[in-house]
Enzyme design. Structure first.
Site, short mmCIF file in Angstrom:
data_model
loop_
_atom_site.label_atom_id
_atom_site.label_comp_id
_atom_site.label_asym_id
_atom_site.label_seq_id
_atom_site.Cartn_x
_atom_site.Cartn_y
_atom_site.Cartn_z
N HIS A 207 16.42 -2.48 6.59
CA HIS A 207 16.04 -2.09 5.22
C HIS A 207 14.71 -1.36 5.16
O HIS A 207 14.20 -1.11 4.07
CB HIS A 207 16.00 -3.32 4.30
CG HIS A 207 17.22 -4.17 4.38
ND1 HIS A 207 18.44 -3.74 3.94
CD2 HIS A 207 17.41 -5.41 4.89
CE1 HIS A 207 19.34 -4.69 4.16
NE2 HIS A 207 18.74 -5.71 4.75
N ARG B 46 4.90 2.97 -8.36
CA ARG B 46 3.77 3.38 -7.52
C ARG B 46 4.17 4.63 -6.76
O ARG B 46 5.30 5.11 -6.87
CB ARG B 46 3.45 2.28 -6.51
CG ARG B 46 4.67 1.85 -5.70
CD ARG B 46 4.34 0.89 -4.60
NE ARG B 46 5.52 0.29 -4.00
CZ ARG B 46 6.30 0.84 -3.08
NH1 ARG B 46 6.04 2.08 -2.67
NH2 ARG B 46 7.34 0.21 -2.58
#
Length: 674
Positions: free
Chosen positions: A233, A290
């Site tokens: 991941h 972000r």
């Protein structure tokens, strides 16, 4: 002069620092004492020391005391922590990022899912943390079935990113332990241990949409990023635009993303992540409130600067180069950009982290090549943080040229002192599947053996590992053979070389030379043996991976083929060599050391796999253990790893305790094996 605090470290801190200096800001960086030797600390106007990058109160107090006007959180750490953003703004400091309300709504993967459903954006079925707390583990199986969530399952951290706090689980009975481990890992990385379970797609594409909101409901989006090349991941390479997204699909995903921007009145840069199935159906996963590690590919593809845009908005101005946020714009990418993450890890050894000091560091330099780095030569890769060294970004008018630039840049990226993933990345960019854009989140796992092959021919490896080559190289490194003598010293001595086999025909190599560039760690391998070696190479099994003949330097003056390489002594025993980005660690022939079997099979010694910290001790003296049983949990570079027994036996000594800092391959326990 505005005063900016950067509450981060490494590559992203330096990226923000450069943009801030272009705006004539005064810049302070947050740091811990043990990370104070980092490059950005040497560059900044001021260092604000705290006990941890996760200590929000200390960071805000230090910034306020320094008189900061702005604070940029970068990515990771507290960058998506709504309480931190609120503390910053309550202190009278502008937070360069979304509002605390944006973060609260979208920074948590769970709340973001609920918001997406409200806006009509497709999502994957999930069992959220609130559900997990209400139900006992024995009830999870029925509830998962009821929600059409079937094996395999994905345990996922609600906060943070980067693959931390995620576990794939095949058996429902394994969920409690997976949830425990994922929660611990997320807590260590992001100070938020909240996790949930969702349906796991087996081979999707991972597509991101880059948005930028005005904080009033308006916003724009800058296309998509292809982020399907992942391991555990964690993204390995990214590109913009995606080969699989056409204009129609780009518009659908963009409109879905902007519906969330509008609903939340999102402010600044953000990324919406989607999974794309084989039928091009997309499912919203989460929103990263972000900057992303991979934001440079969007910057290069659309010729924008997201960090400067963040500063513009923080100063109350909509970025001049951006379109009107109150109208929908379907922008076309102007170029193709690809990013590779250069990491201090060893893909051929289960991707274990390889912290240490960089002995030699040379970045590739060419048109269309960008390196966002957090280090220079002599810098230390700190085992307490993630493994990223830098980001290598290439940009070209089309994808074929971009791949060619990336391949060449990886060949010319020299890092000695620790093992990196450079050869692994080279095998990716030369793989036929990558060349045509045939990839998924499971592609790396499927092709792992091929991606970990050596990228240089076996006959060259045999030559370099021969005793005579090692003796000559050591003598040159030690200064015992002068440059002026090299051309005369080799022909007779090299006759002692064993017969080396080329890949297609047997050849006997009787003569070679090593020439060193003055006051440099660059060398050239040349001579009759090299000419013979090159003529013997007709076909390499993974021929897409490497074309040695293409890369040979041919001198018009001497008419000799020269193979360039770099070499550096790591210690008294090992010399590390870099051939076109491939690593070879060779033993110094004049140093004899008893070889310890690092796997310790049959030895009864259980050793740490790397430097790090003992998180959990799962055994005690006198206990019987079985092969494969987990004995310790070790954390290094924010990842948790299991140390297992190599065989059946009885624990005779436990030599470490929870919290112990490991310097390397420390002996952790002794087992009397059956």
């Amino acid at each position: 002069m505005k005063k900016l605090v950067i509450a981060n470290r490494g590559e992203i801190a330096r990226r923000i620092f450069r943009a801030a200096k272009q705006r004539n800001y005064s810049v302070a960086v947050i740091s811990t004492e043990e990370d104070s030797d980092s490059l950005v600390c040497k560059e900044a106007d001021c260092i604000l020391f705290v006990s941890s990058f996760l200590n929000a109160t200390e960071i805000v107090n230090a910034a306020k005391k320094w008189g900061a006007d702005l604070l940029h959180p970068g990515y990771g750490f507290l960058s998506e922590n709504s309480k931190f953003a609120e503390q910053v703004e309550l202190a009278g400091i502008a937070f360069v990022g979304p509002t605390p309300q944006n973060m609260y709504a979208m920074g948590s993967k769970e709340s973001a899912k609920n918001m997406a459903k409200k806006c009509g954006v497709p999502t994957l079925n999930a069992l959220l943390s609130e559900d997990l707390s209400k139900l006992s583990p024995s009830e999870w199986q029925n509830e998962l079935k009821h929600r059409n969530i079937f094996s395999p399952f994905l345990v996922k951290a609600s906060g943070g990113g980067g693959g931390r706090g995620m576990r794939i689980v095949d058996d429902v009975l394994e969920l409690p332990n997976a949830i425990k481990r994922a929660s611990e890992e997320a807590k260590a990385a992001f100070n938020d241990g909240t996790v949930f379970i969702e349906r796991y797609l087996t081979a999707p594409r991972h597509i991101e949409i880059q948005v930028f909101g005005d904080g009033k409901g308006g916003g724009v989006f800058f296309g998509e990023r292809e982020c399907s090349l992942q391991r555990r991941h964690q993204k390995v390479m990214e590109e913009a635009p995606s080969t699989h997204v056409n204009k129609e699909l780009r518009e659908k995903m963009g409109r879905a993303s902007l519906s969330l921007v509008k609903e939340t009145k999102y402010r600044g840069a953000g990324t919406l992540e989607f999974l794309l199935d084989e039928n091009s159906n997309f499912y919203f996963l989460e929103m990263n409130t972000r900057l992303q590690v991979e934001h440079p590919v969007t910057e290069n593809a659309y010729q924008i600067d997201l960090v400067h845009a963040q500063f513009d908005l923080a100063e109350g101005v909509w970025p001049e180069q951006f379109p009107n946020p109150n109208e929908f714009h379907l922008l076309d990418p102007k170029q193709v950009s690809i990013e590779a993450r250069i990491l201090a890890e060893d893909p051929r050894n289960q991707f274990l982290p390889t912290p240490g000091r960089i002995k030699l560091y040379i970045e590739p330099e060419s048109s269309g090549v960008r390196v966002d780095s957090g280090i220079i030569e002599g810098a230390r890769i700190n085992s307490n943080y993630d493994s990223m060294i830098s980001k290598l970004i290439v940009t070209a008018p089309n994808r074929a040229l971009a791949i060619e630039k990336m391949s060449a840049a990886l060949e010319n990226y020299v890092i000695l002192g620790c093992t990196t993933n450079l050869p692994f990345l080279q095998n990716i960019v030369r793989h036929p599947d990558f060349l045509v854009g045939n990839e998924s989140t499971h592609w790396i796992a499927k092709e792992l053996d091929l991606l970990n092959q050596k990228i240089i021919p076996n006959c060259l490896i045999e030559l370099v590992t021969s005793k005579k080559f090692r003796e000559l190289l050591v003598n040159i490194l030690n200064g015992e053979i002068k440059q002026s003598k090299i051309n005369n010293a080799f022909s007779n001595q090299a006759k002692c070389l064993p017969n080396l086999k080329g890949l297609s025909a047997e050849k006997e190599f009787s003569d070679f030379k090593i020439i060193r560039e003055p006051e440099n760690n660059k060398f050239y391998l040349l001579g009759n043996s090299i000419d013979s070696l090159l003529s013997s190479i007709k076909e390499v099994k993974n021929s897409y991976s490497f074309n040695l003949k293409k890369l040979i330097f041919n001198s018009n003056y001497t008419k000799q083929n020269r193979i360039p390489f770099y070499a550096k002594r790591l210690n008294s025993e090992v010399i590390q060599i870099n051939f076109f980005g491939e690593y070879l660690n060779i033993k110094c022939p004049f140093y004899e050391l008893s070889i310890v079997n690092k796997n310790h099979t049959g030895s009864g010694e259980i050793c740490a796999p790397m430097a790090g910290k003992v998180i959990e001790v799962l055994i005690k003296e006198g206990q019987l253990v079985e092969a494969g049983q987990v004995l310790f949990i070790v954390e290094s570079m924010k990842m948790q790893l299991e140390v297992k027994a190599s065989g059946n036996g009885k624990v005779t000594n436990v030599l470490v305790e929870q919290g112990k800092i490991l310097s390397g391959t420390d002996i952790m326990a002794m087992i009397a094996l059956d």
